[in-house]
Each structure stands twice: as structure tokens, then as C-alpha cells.
Write a protein that holds these residues in place. Structure first.
Motif, short mmCIF file in Angstrom:
data_model
loop_
_atom_site.label_atom_id
_atom_site.label_comp_id
_atom_site.label_asym_id
_atom_site.label_seq_id
_atom_site.Cartn_x
_atom_site.Cartn_y
_atom_site.Cartn_z
N UNK A 152 24.39 43.33 32.97
CA UNK A 152 24.48 44.45 32.04
C UNK A 152 23.49 44.41 30.87
N UNK A 153 22.93 43.27 30.58
CA UNK A 153 22.09 43.13 29.39
C UNK A 153 20.68 42.70 29.79
N UNK A 154 19.85 42.42 28.80
CA UNK A 154 18.54 41.87 29.11
C UNK A 154 18.36 40.57 28.35
N UNK A 155 17.20 39.97 28.45
CA UNK A 155 16.98 38.65 27.86
C UNK A 155 17.04 38.61 26.35
N UNK A 156 17.02 39.77 25.72
CA UNK A 156 17.10 39.82 24.26
C UNK A 156 18.51 40.00 23.75
N UNK A 157 19.50 40.07 24.66
CA UNK A 157 20.89 40.30 24.27
C UNK A 157 21.78 39.18 24.79
N UNK A 158 22.79 38.83 23.99
CA UNK A 158 23.75 37.79 24.36
C UNK A 158 25.17 38.35 24.22
N UNK A 159 25.99 38.15 25.23
CA UNK A 159 27.35 38.67 25.19
C UNK A 159 28.20 37.82 24.25
N UNK A 160 29.02 38.50 23.45
CA UNK A 160 29.97 37.84 22.54
C UNK A 160 31.38 37.84 23.13
N UNK A 161 31.82 39.03 23.54
CA UNK A 161 33.17 39.17 24.07
C UNK A 161 33.26 40.46 24.86
N UNK A 162 34.32 40.57 25.63
CA UNK A 162 34.65 41.79 26.35
C UNK A 162 35.98 42.27 25.79
N UNK A 163 36.07 43.58 25.49
CA UNK A 163 37.27 44.12 24.86
C UNK A 163 37.82 45.27 25.69
N UNK A 164 39.05 45.10 26.18
CA UNK A 164 39.77 46.20 26.82
C UNK A 164 40.34 47.08 25.72
N UNK A 165 40.29 48.41 25.91
CA UNK A 165 40.70 49.35 24.87
C UNK A 165 41.58 50.44 25.48
N UNK A 166 42.66 50.77 24.79
CA UNK A 166 43.51 51.88 25.23
C UNK A 166 44.84 51.87 24.53
N UNK A 167 45.72 52.75 24.97
CA UNK A 167 47.10 52.76 24.48
C UNK A 167 47.85 51.64 25.20
N UNK A 168 48.66 50.86 24.47
CA UNK A 168 49.36 49.76 25.12
C UNK A 168 50.33 50.25 26.19
N UNK A 169 50.39 49.51 27.29
CA UNK A 169 51.27 49.85 28.39
C UNK A 169 52.58 49.08 28.33
N UNK A 170 53.27 49.05 29.43
CA UNK A 170 54.55 48.36 29.52
C UNK A 170 54.34 46.85 29.44
#
Length: 196
Positions: A159-177
Motif C-alpha cells: 500500500x505504501x512506497x519507500x518513503x512511507x512507514x506504517x504506524x498502525x491500522x485502525x478499524x473504524x465504525x459504530x460498535x457492534x455486538x
């Protein structure tokens, strides 16, 4: 001593906010994400650095590419969250500093000419911006599920290129059950704060 922020807002942003593990299928709109960013971009960073970059994963094809790089326990929730955001740092953020710091144009070269210095600054300030982003998600009445359990090299290649570093992945939405794990303890004030 009371805080300026009213108790309901304190609860929304901190006391009652939790990491969500399940979500409803209610969509998260681009307008909501823009409102979140337009709020949190004002959070303080060193030299007004803005290294945070956000990749929104919406399509089924992109989601499948992301899920294969997530830790096993994070795959189901990443597969089903209405929106997933990859939060990364731009290690070439210094190129934008002249526009962000017109009163201090030499900052670009004076402090950030060496790649290791830029990467360190990007990581620190990108992490600050990522924390603001999570609080912004909460301010929008949504739940965030930030995760660091993933194959970083795989996500960066996908998803990125050599100039970018991933920090975290965040799921987003209304909370489910059953979205929440039990609240875990935090350190008390006296365990953290000292006065000298």
C-alpha cells in the motif's frame, strides 16, 4: 479541580471510550473522515510537522490485500469493519515544512537533511497525530480499533512506497455486538507523577 471539557465529552473521548473489536455494518462516510481530519490536524507537533498519511481501505479487493498482512487475531475484525485506515508516516515530510513554517524556512535543511533524523521525527510526530486521529474518531461518535499486530513490510509493499512507514491500522465504525473487552486497569496518578 474540574476540567473545562464537560463530563459527557470526557466520557466520550476517554473514560467510556474503548477499543472496538466488532462493528455494525453502518458505513463511515468520506465526510465523516474529513471532519475528523479537519479537527485533529491542529494537534501540536514539533515544528508543526505533519508526517501522518492516511490510506482508507474501502474496496473488497484492497481489504483482502490488507487482511492477509494482519495478525491472525486481527483478521476477522479487519475483514468486517465498515472502514479501515492505514496510518503511516511520510519520511519526506520535511519537503512541506517551508509552507508550514514560513517564519522559519531554514527548518527543512537545518534539522532534517539526514534520513535517520527525518525518520525519527516522522515516527514521533506521526504517532502523536495518530493518537489525535483516534480521539477524533471518538469525537465523531464512532469507535476506533487501533492495531499494531501486522506484517509491516507486507503492508508497506502492498500500500505504501519507500518513503512511507506504517504506524498502525485502525478499524473504524459504530460498535457492534460484544464490541468491548473488559476494561483493564491503568496506573494511578501517584504511580506516574513525581514532583521535583
Amino acid at each position: 479541580m474540574s476540567l473545562a471539557l464537560d463530563p459527557a465529552a470526557q466520557d466520550l473521548l476517554f473514560r467510556e471510550a474503548r477499543t472496538a473489536n466488532t462493528f455494525t455494518d453502518e458505513p463511515v462516510t468520506d465526510e465523516q473522515v474529513q471532519a475528523i481530519y479537519d479537527l485533529v490536524k491542529y494537534g501540536p507537533t514539533a515544528f508543526n510537522q505533519s508526517p501522518l498519511r492516511v490510506v482508507l481501505v474501502r474496496s473488497d479487493e484492497a481489504r483482502a490485500r490488507l487482511v492477509k498482512h494482519m495478525a491472525e487475531g486481527n483478521q476477522p475484525k479487519t475483514s468486517t469493519a465498515p472502514l479501515v485506515a492505514i496510518l503511516a508516516t511520510d519520511n519526506e515530510f520535511h519537503e512541506e515544512l517551508p509552507a508550514l513554517l514560513p517564519h522559519f524556512p531554514q527548518a527543512k535543511d537545518a534539522f532534517f537533511s539526514e534520513r535517520p533524523v527525518r525518520e525519527s521525527a516522522a515516527t514521533l510526530n506521526g504517532a502523536l497525530q495518530a493518537a489525535y486521529f483516534i480521539v477524533g474518531v471518538r469525537a465523531a461518535g464512532l469507535a476506533a480499533g487501533p492495531m499494531t499486530g501486522f506484517d509491516a513490510a507486507g503492508i508497506e509493499k502492498e500500500f505504501l512506497d519507500g518513503d512511507h512507514s506504517v504506524l498502525m491500522v485502525v478499524n473504524i465504525g459504530k460498535p457492534g455486538e460484544d464490541a468491548w473487552f473488559p476494561r483493564l486497569p491503568r496506573l494511578a496518578y501517584d504511580e506516574v507523577v513525581t514532583t521535583v
